[in-house]
Structures are given as structure tokens and as C-alpha cells.
Design a protein around this motif. Structure first.
Motif, PDB file in Angstrom:
ATOM      1  N   LEU A 255       0.842  -1.201   0.000  1.00 55.68           N
ATOM      2  CA  LEU A 255       0.000   0.000   0.000  1.00 55.68           C
ATOM      3  C   LEU A 255       0.876   1.251   0.000  1.00 55.68           C
ATOM      4  CD1 LEU A 255      -2.979   0.546  -0.172  1.00 55.68           C
ATOM      5  CD2 LEU A 255      -3.166   0.209   2.282  1.00 55.68           C
ATOM      6  N   GLU A 256       2.005   1.169   0.672  1.00 58.57           N
ATOM      7  CA  GLU A 256       2.944   2.297   0.627  1.00 58.57           C
ATOM      8  C   GLU A 256       3.439   2.488  -0.820  1.00 58.57           C
ATOM      9  OE1 GLU A 256       5.995   2.440   3.636  1.00 58.57           O
ATOM     10  OE2 GLU A 256       7.261   3.767   2.433  1.00 58.57           O
ATOM     11  N   ILE A 257       3.753   1.379  -1.488  1.00 60.29           N
ATOM     12  CA  ILE A 257       4.278   1.474  -2.860  1.00 60.29           C
ATOM     13  C   ILE A 257       3.200   2.022  -3.810  1.00 60.29           C
ATOM     14  CG2 ILE A 257       5.171   0.140  -4.820  1.00 60.29           C
ATOM     15  CD1 ILE A 257       6.380  -1.812  -2.677  1.00 60.29           C
ATOM     16  N   LEU A 289       0.328 -13.355  -6.316  1.00 59.05           N
ATOM     17  CA  LEU A 289       1.795 -13.475  -6.309  1.00 59.05           C
ATOM     18  C   LEU A 289       2.428 -12.937  -7.594  1.00 59.05           C
ATOM     19  CD1 LEU A 289       2.223 -17.007  -4.707  1.00 59.05           C
ATOM     20  CD2 LEU A 289       2.670 -14.779  -3.652  1.00 59.05           C
ATOM     21  N   GLU A 290       1.708 -13.049  -8.698  1.00 58.10           N
ATOM     22  CA  GLU A 290       2.291 -12.619  -9.980  1.00 58.10           C
ATOM     23  C   GLU A 290       2.100 -11.134 -10.256  1.00 58.10           C
ATOM     24  OE1 GLU A 290       4.356 -14.410 -11.582  1.00 58.10           O
ATOM     25  OE2 GLU A 290       3.985 -16.030 -10.165  1.00 58.10           O
ATOM     26  N   SER A 291       1.320 -10.431  -9.462  1.00 59.87           N
ATOM     27  CA  SER A 291       1.103  -8.996  -9.777  1.00 59.87           C
ATOM     28  C   SER A 291       2.387  -8.221  -9.653  1.00 59.87           C
ATOM     29  CB  SER A 291       0.135  -8.297  -8.831  1.00 59.87           C
ATOM     30  OG  SER A 291      -0.714  -9.125  -8.231  1.00 59.87           O
ATOM     31  N   VAL A 292       2.550  -7.288 -10.567  1.00 60.89           N
ATOM     32  CA  VAL A 292       3.693  -6.386 -10.503  1.00 60.89           C
ATOM     33  C   VAL A 292       3.198  -5.110  -9.829  1.00 60.89           C
ATOM     34  CG1 VAL A 292       5.354  -5.060 -11.847  1.00 60.89           C
ATOM     35  CG2 VAL A 292       4.717  -7.389 -12.553  1.00 60.89           C
ATOM     36  N   ILE A 293       3.812  -4.788  -8.708  1.00 60.95           N
ATOM     37  CA  ILE A 293       3.318  -3.671  -7.901  1.00 60.95           C
ATOM     38  C   ILE A 293       4.193  -2.438  -8.139  1.00 60.95           C
ATOM     39  CG2 ILE A 293       2.803  -2.895  -5.551  1.00 60.95           C
ATOM     40  CD1 ILE A 293       1.037  -5.218  -6.559  1.00 60.95           C
ATOM     41  N   GLU A 294       3.516  -1.330  -8.405  1.00 60.40           N
ATOM     42  CA  GLU A 294       4.228  -0.063  -8.619  1.00 60.40           C
ATOM     43  C   GLU A 294       3.279   1.075  -8.249  1.00 60.40           C
ATOM     44  OE1 GLU A 294       5.011   0.580 -12.794  1.00 60.40           O
ATOM     45  OE2 GLU A 294       3.290  -0.678 -13.287  1.00 60.40           O
ATOM     46  N   PRO A 295       3.794   2.283  -8.104  1.00 53.23           N
ATOM     47  CA  PRO A 295       2.905   3.391  -7.747  1.00 53.23           C
ATOM     48  C   PRO A 295       1.814   3.594  -8.796  1.00 53.23           C
ATOM     49  CG  PRO A 295       5.179   3.984  -7.352  1.00 53.23           C
ATOM     50  CD  PRO A 295       5.207   2.676  -8.080  1.00 53.23           C
ATOM     51  N   GLU A 296       0.598   3.865  -8.332  1.00 56.23           N
ATOM     52  CA  GLU A 296      -0.525   4.179  -9.217  1.00 56.23           C
ATOM     53  C   GLU A 296      -0.174   5.461  -9.991  1.00 56.23           C
ATOM     54  OE1 GLU A 296      -3.375   3.471 -10.550  1.00 56.23           O
ATOM     55  OE2 GLU A 296      -3.769   5.568 -11.087  1.00 56.23           O
ATOM     56  N   LYS A 297      -0.371   5.386 -11.311  1.00 58.38           N
ATOM     57  CA  LYS A 297       0.054   6.509 -12.181  1.00 58.38           C
ATOM     58  C   LYS A 297      -0.553   7.839 -11.728  1.00 58.38           C
ATOM     59  CE  LYS A 297       2.240   3.969 -15.488  1.00 58.38           C
ATOM     60  NZ  LYS A 297       2.379   2.789 -14.631  1.00 58.38           N
ATOM     61  N   LEU A 299      -1.038   8.941  -8.995  1.00 53.29           N
ATOM     62  CA  LEU A 299      -0.432   9.500  -7.775  1.00 53.29           C
ATOM     63  C   LEU A 299       1.028   9.896  -8.003  1.00 53.29           C
ATOM     64  CD1 LEU A 299      -2.000   6.950  -5.260  1.00 53.29           C
ATOM     65  CD2 LEU A 299      -2.816   9.242  -5.839  1.00 53.29           C
ATOM     66  N   VAL A 300       1.445   9.839  -9.266  1.00 55.80           N
ATOM     67  CA  VAL A 300       2.814  10.249  -9.599  1.00 55.80           C
ATOM     68  C   VAL A 300       2.714  11.548 -10.404  1.00 55.80           C
ATOM     69  CG1 VAL A 300       4.903   9.600 -10.866  1.00 55.80           C
ATOM     70  CG2 VAL A 300       3.562   7.840  -9.686  1.00 55.80           C
ATOM     71  N   ARG A 301       3.381  12.584  -9.938  1.00 51.10           N
ATOM     72  CA  ARG A 301       3.345  13.879 -10.646  1.00 51.10           C
ATOM     73  C   ARG A 301       4.760  14.412 -10.725  1.00 51.10           C
ATOM     74  NH1 ARG A 301      -0.519  14.395  -6.486  1.00 51.10           N
ATOM     75  NH2 ARG A 301      -2.522  13.755  -7.315  1.00 51.10           N
ATOM     76  N   ALA A 302       4.905  15.498 -11.493  1.00 50.36           N
ATOM     77  CA  ALA A 302       6.235  16.111 -11.601  1.00 50.36           C
ATOM     78  C   ALA A 302       6.728  16.489 -10.202  1.00 50.36           C
ATOM     79  CB  ALA A 302       6.175  17.331 -12.504  1.00 50.36           C
ATOM     80  N   SER A 303       5.801  16.984  -9.373  1.00 47.43           N
ATOM     81  CA  SER A 303       6.208  17.409  -8.027  1.00 47.43           C
ATOM     82  C   SER A 303       6.326  16.220  -7.058  1.00 47.43           C
ATOM     83  CB  SER A 303       5.187  18.400  -7.476  1.00 47.43           C
ATOM     84  OG  SER A 303       3.921  17.778  -7.470  1.00 47.43           O
ATOM     85  N   GLU A 304       5.750  15.070  -7.442  1.00 51.33           N
ATOM     86  CA  GLU A 304       5.840  13.863  -6.589  1.00 51.33           C
ATOM     87  C   GLU A 304       6.276  12.687  -7.453  1.00 51.33           C
ATOM     88  OE1 GLU A 304       2.285  13.862  -3.611  1.00 51.33           O
ATOM     89  OE2 GLU A 304       1.735  15.050  -5.358  1.00 51.33           O
ATOM     90  N   PRO A 305       7.559  12.671  -7.848  1.00 49.69           N
ATOM     91  CA  PRO A 305       8.022  11.612  -8.749  1.00 49.69           C
ATOM     92  C   PRO A 305       7.932  10.237  -8.102  1.00 49.69           C
ATOM     93  CG  PRO A 305       9.868  12.934  -7.936  1.00 49.69           C
ATOM     94  CD  PRO A 305       8.618  13.581  -7.419  1.00 49.69           C
ATOM     95  N   THR A 306       7.990   9.223  -8.942  1.00 47.02           N
ATOM     96  CA  THR A 306       7.827   7.857  -8.422  1.00 47.02           C
ATOM     97  C   THR A 306       8.938   7.514  -7.423  1.00 47.02           C
ATOM     98  OG1 THR A 306       7.509   5.564  -9.003  1.00 47.02           O
ATOM     99  CG2 THR A 306       9.052   6.768 -10.376  1.00 47.02           C
ATOM    100  N   GLN A 307       8.549   6.894  -6.339  1.00 48.80           N
ATOM    101  CA  GLN A 307       9.529   6.558  -5.292  1.00 48.80           C
ATOM    102  C   GLN A 307       9.923   5.086  -5.309  1.00 48.80           C
ATOM    103  OE1 GLN A 307       8.707   7.712  -1.292  1.00 48.80           O
ATOM    104  NE2 GLN A 307       7.506   9.491  -1.884  1.00 48.80           N
ATOM    105  N   PHE A 308       9.212   4.302  -6.127  1.00 46.26           N
ATOM    106  CA  PHE A 308       9.446   2.852  -6.072  1.00 46.26           C
ATOM    107  C   PHE A 308       9.540   2.265  -7.472  1.00 46.26           C
ATOM    108  CE2 PHE A 308       6.952   4.198  -2.415  1.00 46.26           C
ATOM    109  CZ  PHE A 308       7.679   3.681  -1.361  1.00 46.26           C
TER     110      PHE A 308
END
Ligand SMILES: O=C(O)CCC(=O)C(=O)O
Ligand SMILES: [Fe+2]
Length: 326
Positions: A255-257, A289-297, A299-308
Motif C-alpha cells: 500500500l505504501e508502494i 503473487l504474480e502482480s507487478v506492484i508499482e505506484p498508481e500513475k 499518484l505520480v506527478r512532476a512534483s511527486e516523482p515515483t519513489q518505487f
């Protein structure tokens, strides 16, 4: 046959060396922590009424401040919570012969009973607890490997798992609202797996610790009969108050990711007790188990770039399990 802690722990005056973690894995200083009265206890009774927006606000604030909260009037019946807690206490108290058949020779079974922790089975040092891990998805194998004693095991665990699933989806939807992503976002693949892990920590002559960790899953929903759970915040360990029938809700790593760090996975540990045994019912909700987890698009902005970086959940879990006994 493995020796479960619950069979001999009341007869010892000191902790045997195979239960003593090396110094660098044990915390320094006082391990007790005052019960923290500031951890929010959120009443869900008015969730469908006038308080809806206020409850979402409280949940997001609790997530930001603590990475966790407790909920009351959550819809899971108190009788069912008591019945489940009693069932597992009865299970752990059964004679050794009745439990021997559940030793985890085969790690793929839906039901496992183990002592110490899953990740310490191989390396020798054990955590002061016996645990049961039950995969909640009903498949033939899971039903087959479930205990037949106590006789009501499958009915009670089935009912509890179904009710806790409903609650978890309710909470995940509140988090969706708080984050500004569509309702139902977590409903399928991202919350596909559900496990019920029940720990019994017998009274311990020298309170030792489950070392501090975050949970690698999506969301944890926990019942504790007595205190012992602590969370780490601002450089301090804080005790989580046991409130009868309340669920402790913890934000976990996935959930953090997905939230790109807007929600924080809470660091926590359990301190054992010199006089009383402690039982906890811990439900983990996880992606497939097979899901690839990454930040929801969104929630990623120029001011909040992807952290994971994207990571397959199975790989994440394997690394975490190798490093953290829990
Ligand atoms: O027993 C508890 O209250 C917590 C256990 C825990 O942190 C875990 O199983 O990950
Ligand atoms: Fe945990």
C-alpha cells in the motif's frame, strides 16, 4: 515431531539458547512501551451516514500520523471474533499427537502449524511463539489440509475470513476515496490473497522479541487478546491498546508502494509477557503473487516523482521472508 513451545514453556525458568537472538538482532534498552492513547480509534457505525466524509478524513490522518488505526463498530460480529479467538486457543491447547500431523514438511499446503517463525525454521533461532497459517481462499487443497479438530474449525474460520474480507474491502475503499482513486481499485488482483495467521506467544521467563518489521502485504487486520503489540513512531516504541473486538488496521508495504509513499507501512513488533500467554488473529490481505506492484500513475506527478521501482509481489515476499522472522 517438532516440539511446540506451548507444550514445555510453562516448565522452564529461563529461555533456552535456541530462542535467544544474537545481540545485534535484539533491541537495546527498555522493551516496555506505554500504551499510546493517541492512536485513533475510529467508529465506523456512521460510515454510510452523515459522518462519511469525516471518517475518511480521520482514516487518512491516522494513516499519515501512525500508519495504522483501530476500528470499532466495524460490522464483524463480536460473537464471531470471540468464537474464532476461542477456537484457536483450544487448537493450541490440544495434545501434541493431535497437532503432529500439521508440521510443515510440505510448504505448499493451505494450512500450516509451525513453531518459531517460518523464516527461522531453517536457520535455527526461534521466535517465542507457535503459529498457524491458514490460506483463506477455498480450494480443495486448502479445505483438505484444514484441521478436522476442533470439529467446528472450518465453519468458524470460514465465517471469520469472509467477514474480515468484507471489512478489508470496506477499508480499502475508504483509502481509495482518501487517495482520490476510483472505488474498487484494490478489489481484484491487488487484494486477491488472504491469509489468517494466528500466533500464540506463551508467557516468557525473559520477555524476548519478534524483531521489528513492516508487513510485506497490502493491509493487515489484527485482533489481540492482551497487549504486546508496539509500533515505532518518531524514534519511540508505542504500545497499541488492546480494545476488545476492535480491529487494529495496519498499512503494509504494498500500500505504501501503490500510494507512492502517501501512506506509510508501519514498523511494529511484539513484546512477550512474563505471566500471561498472548494470542493474536492476524489477517493479511495481499496482491496475487504474480502482480507487478508499482505506484498508481494518478499518484505520480512532476512534483511527486515515483519513489518505487515495479516489483513482482512474489519476489518482494521472498526477499522479505528471508530477512525478517515474523
Ligand atoms: O501478534 C501480533 O500482534 C503481530 C504479529 C505480526 O506482526 C505479524 O504476524 O506480522
Ligand atoms: Fe507484522
Amino acid at each position: 515431531m517438532p516440539t511446540y513451545l506451548s507444550h514445555w514453556s510453562t516448565n522452564v525458568q529461563s529461555v533456552p539458547t535456541n530462542y535467544v537472538f544474537p545481540k545485534d538482532k535484539r533491541p537495546e534498552g527498555d522493551i516496555t512501551a506505554p500504551l499510546c492513547k493517541d492512536i485513533p480509534v475510529i467508529d465506523l457505525s456512521q460510515l454510510d451516514g452523515l459522518d462519511h466524509a469525516e471518517i475518511i478524513k480521520q482514516i487518512m490522518k491516522a494513516n499519515k500520523d501512525f500508519g495504522m488505526f483501530q476500528v470499532i463498530n466495524h460490522g464483524v460480529s463480536e460473537e464471531l471474533v470471540d468464537e474464532t479467538m476461542n477456537l484457536f486457543k483450544e487448537f493450541f491447547n490440544m495434545p501434541a499427537e493431535d497437532k503432529a500431523m500439521y508440521y510443515p514438511e510440505d510448504g505448499t499446503k493451505g494450512f500450516r502449524l509451525y513453531t518459531g517463525s517460518l523464516s527461522s525454521i531453517e536457520d535455527g533461532v526461534k521466535t517465542w511463539k507457535d503459529s498457524v497459517k491458514h490460506t483463506c481462499q477455498s480450494s480443495e487443497d486448502n479445505i483438505e489440509s484444514s484441521p478436522k479438530k476442533p470439529a467446528r474449525y472450518q465453519d468458524v474460520v470460514g465465517a471469520y475470513s469472509a467477514e474480515v474480507r468484507k471489512l478489508s474491502l470496506k477499508i480499502l475503499d475508504m483509502i481509495c476515496e482518501g487517495l482520490g482513486v476510483e472505488l474498487g481499485y484494490f478489489e481484484d488482483e491487488l487484494s486477491q490473497l488472504q491469509q489468517l495467521v494466528v500466533h500464540q506467544y506463551p508467557a516468557c521467563p525473559d520477555p524476548s522479541l519478534v524483531s521489528g518489521h513492516t508487513d510485506p502485504h497490502l493491509l493487515t487486520l489484527l485482533q489481540q487478546d492482551i497487549d504486546g503489540l508496539q509500533i515505532f513512531k518518531d524514534g519511540q516504541w508505542l504500545g497499541v491498546e488492546p480494545i476488545p473486538h476492535a480491529f487494529v488496521i495496519m498499512i503494509c508495504d504494498q500500500l505504501e508502494i501503490i500510494s507512492n509513499g502517501k501512506l506509510k507501512s508501519v514498523q511494529h513488533r511484539v513484546v512477550t509477557n512474563t505471566s500471561a500467554a498472548r494470542t493474536s488473529l492476524v489477517t493479511f490481505i495481499s496482491p496475487s503473487l504474480e502482480s507487478v506492484i508499482e505506484p498508481e500513475k494518478a499518484l505520480v506527478r512532476a512534483s511527486e516523482p515515483t519513489q518505487f521501482k515495479p516489483c513482482r509481489f512474489k519476489e518482494y515476499l521472498d526477499i522479505q521472508m528471508a530477512n525478517h522472522p515474523y
